[in-house]
Write a protein that holds these residues in place. Sequence first.
Motif, PDB file in Angstrom:
ATOM      1  N   VAL A 180      51.319  47.064  42.300  1.00  0.00           N
ATOM      2  CA  VAL A 180      51.375  46.135  43.134  1.00  0.00           C
ATOM      3  C   VAL A 180      51.022  46.860  44.654  1.00  0.00           C
ATOM      4  O   VAL A 180      50.022  45.948  45.151  1.00  0.00           O
ATOM      5  CB  VAL A 180      52.403  45.357  43.287  1.00  0.00           C
ATOM      6  N   ASP A 181      51.552  47.742  44.791  1.00  0.00           N
ATOM      7  CA  ASP A 181      51.420  48.761  46.290  1.00  0.00           C
ATOM      8  C   ASP A 181      49.751  48.188  46.241  1.00  0.00           C
ATOM      9  O   ASP A 181      49.207  48.440  47.116  1.00  0.00           O
ATOM     10  CB  ASP A 181      51.965  49.457  46.370  1.00  0.00           C
ATOM     11  N   LEU A 182      48.969  49.071  45.214  1.00  0.00           N
ATOM     12  CA  LEU A 182      47.790  48.825  45.147  1.00  0.00           C
ATOM     13  C   LEU A 182      46.590  48.071  45.158  1.00  0.00           C
ATOM     14  O   LEU A 182      45.930  47.857  46.003  1.00  0.00           O
ATOM     15  CB  LEU A 182      47.336  49.996  43.754  1.00  0.00           C
ATOM     16  N   GLY A 183      47.415  47.493  44.605  1.00  0.00           N
ATOM     17  CA  GLY A 183      46.719  45.593  44.659  1.00  0.00           C
ATOM     18  C   GLY A 183      46.716  45.476  46.119  1.00  0.00           C
ATOM     19  O   GLY A 183      45.579  45.080  46.738  1.00  0.00           O
ATOM     20  N   TYR A 184      47.493  45.396  46.873  1.00  0.00           N
ATOM     21  CA  TYR A 184      47.968  45.163  47.770  1.00  0.00           C
ATOM     22  C   TYR A 184      46.668  45.575  49.107  1.00  0.00           C
ATOM     23  O   TYR A 184      46.019  45.044  49.557  1.00  0.00           O
ATOM     24  CB  TYR A 184      48.819  45.505  48.650  1.00  0.00           C
ATOM     25  N   ARG A 185      47.053  47.222  49.375  1.00  0.00           N
ATOM     26  CA  ARG A 185      46.294  48.011  49.985  1.00  0.00           C
ATOM     27  C   ARG A 185      44.510  48.242  49.309  1.00  0.00           C
ATOM     28  O   ARG A 185      43.771  47.815  50.352  1.00  0.00           O
ATOM     29  CB  ARG A 185      46.414  49.311  49.567  1.00  0.00           C
TER      30      ARG A 185
ATOM     31  N   GLU B 260      47.512  43.660  34.626  1.00  0.00           N
ATOM     32  CA  GLU B 260      46.162  42.422  35.086  1.00  0.00           C
ATOM     33  C   GLU B 260      47.042  42.081  36.222  1.00  0.00           C
ATOM     34  O   GLU B 260      47.280  42.076  37.688  1.00  0.00           O
ATOM     35  CB  GLU B 260      45.826  41.291  34.137  1.00  0.00           C
ATOM     36  N   ALA B 261      48.526  42.126  36.517  1.00  0.00           N
ATOM     37  CA  ALA B 261      49.761  40.841  37.213  1.00  0.00           C
ATOM     38  C   ALA B 261      49.974  41.835  37.993  1.00  0.00           C
ATOM     39  O   ALA B 261      49.710  41.070  39.118  1.00  0.00           O
ATOM     40  CB  ALA B 261      50.231  39.921  36.421  1.00  0.00           C
ATOM     41  N   PRO B 262      50.341  42.882  37.895  1.00  0.00           N
ATOM     42  CA  PRO B 262      50.773  43.360  39.385  1.00  0.00           C
ATOM     43  C   PRO B 262      49.298  43.337  40.481  1.00  0.00           C
ATOM     44  O   PRO B 262      50.002  43.906  42.221  1.00  0.00           O
ATOM     45  CB  PRO B 262      50.868  44.701  38.787  1.00  0.00           C
ATOM     46  N   LEU B 263      48.619  43.743  40.180  1.00  0.00           N
ATOM     47  CA  LEU B 263      47.568  44.451  41.027  1.00  0.00           C
ATOM     48  C   LEU B 263      46.704  43.070  41.147  1.00  0.00           C
ATOM     49  O   LEU B 263      46.140  42.634  42.704  1.00  0.00           O
ATOM     50  CB  LEU B 263      46.558  44.848  40.147  1.00  0.00           C
ATOM     51  N   ARG B 264      47.332  41.764  40.808  1.00  0.00           N
ATOM     52  CA  ARG B 264      46.334  40.573  41.276  1.00  0.00           C
ATOM     53  C   ARG B 264      47.151  39.789  42.097  1.00  0.00           C
ATOM     54  O   ARG B 264      46.926  39.568  43.083  1.00  0.00           O
ATOM     55  CB  ARG B 264      46.113  39.395  40.149  1.00  0.00           C
ATOM     56  N   ALA B 265      48.680  40.048  42.020  1.00  0.00           N
ATOM     57  CA  ALA B 265      49.474  39.760  42.615  1.00  0.00           C
ATOM     58  C   ALA B 265      49.778  40.864  44.496  1.00  0.00           C
ATOM     59  O   ALA B 265      49.827  39.822  44.732  1.00  0.00           O
ATOM     60  CB  ALA B 265      51.245  40.006  41.652  1.00  0.00           C
ATOM     61  N   GLY B 266      49.094  41.350  43.760  1.00  0.00           N
ATOM     62  CA  GLY B 266      49.612  42.430  44.965  1.00  0.00           C
ATOM     63  C   GLY B 266      48.183  42.168  46.522  1.00  0.00           C
ATOM     64  O   GLY B 266      48.931  42.179  47.086  1.00  0.00           O
ATOM     65  N   ALA B 267      47.317  41.733  45.024  1.00  0.00           N
ATOM     66  CA  ALA B 267      46.350  41.311  46.390  1.00  0.00           C
ATOM     67  C   ALA B 267      46.591  40.277  46.873  1.00  0.00           C
ATOM     68  O   ALA B 267      45.763  39.859  48.281  1.00  0.00           O
ATOM     69  CB  ALA B 267      44.572  41.240  45.404  1.00  0.00           C
TER      70      ALA B 267
END
Length: 288
Positions: free
Chosen positions: A53-58, A210-217
């Motif tokens: 999640v953190d990675l997706g946001y960053r 998939e979902a953690p990256l997508r949600a973080g972004a």
Amino acid sequence: MPDPDACSRMSGILDEALTHAASRAPDSAAFAGLVETLRAPVAGGKLVRPQLVDLGYRAAAGGPVPPADRAAVDRLGAAFELLHTALIVHDDVIDRDTVRRGRPTVAEEHRVRLAAAGVPAGEDAHAGLSVAVIAGDALLAEALRLAVTCTPDPVRAVPVAVVVMDAATATAAGELEDVLLGLSRHTGDEPDLARILAMQRLKTARYSFEAPLRAGALLAGSSEEFAAALADVGADLGVAYQVVDDVLGVFGSPAATGKSAAGDLREGKATVVTAHGRRDPAVRALLD
């Protein structure tokens, strides 16, 4: 591994979530006791999903998480961590496993407690499984609550909560496929490798990568297109992760993996390992 500050923040959020769950039923000492037994399983993970999640946001923001959004990113990460724990509690019921992360599963822990209290053999096993289903339900409810409330901004909260909910639904579909594919040795419905990989994407890759990256972004305000591109990368990573887990599930050391090396074979799991193994008549006969 995440930095110590991240671990501490995550531990605090997960602890608060369990305390919140127990407070929803103040008249049930049994439920409060069950929640207490969940603190160890919840705290025992590697926090892969919160890190994603953190990675997706960053990745979407093009830089570090700003202080104003730190709590939102952490709460969203904790939602995925609770979702993960809920799913493995249920998965252990489905697979009839008794060991997870080097300790008794939720079902087994409560079976032993109930047997010691005088519940007869057979009844204790059924009751232990029932308690584990209830525990997984409670964890799932808290995961969804954290997702919905991760940020007070509804413009961002709604899409990221939908991602978490959709991931939970996709995992249910993947679990169903897994159960049915495991019965193929009885039904004659021989699963091919493509179907096994599709099941693994639903069951594991969707909610874990998939979902953690997508949600973080999306929490960072990215476009749907950018978030979807990140999710596609996560899909391949997730399936690769599951293939490695399949190998460890047969050939790994229980001391290193924290779980039985016999479970997948005992349950007749359709995995990449067994799909290739069944090409050999001698191996096929053993698996059947």
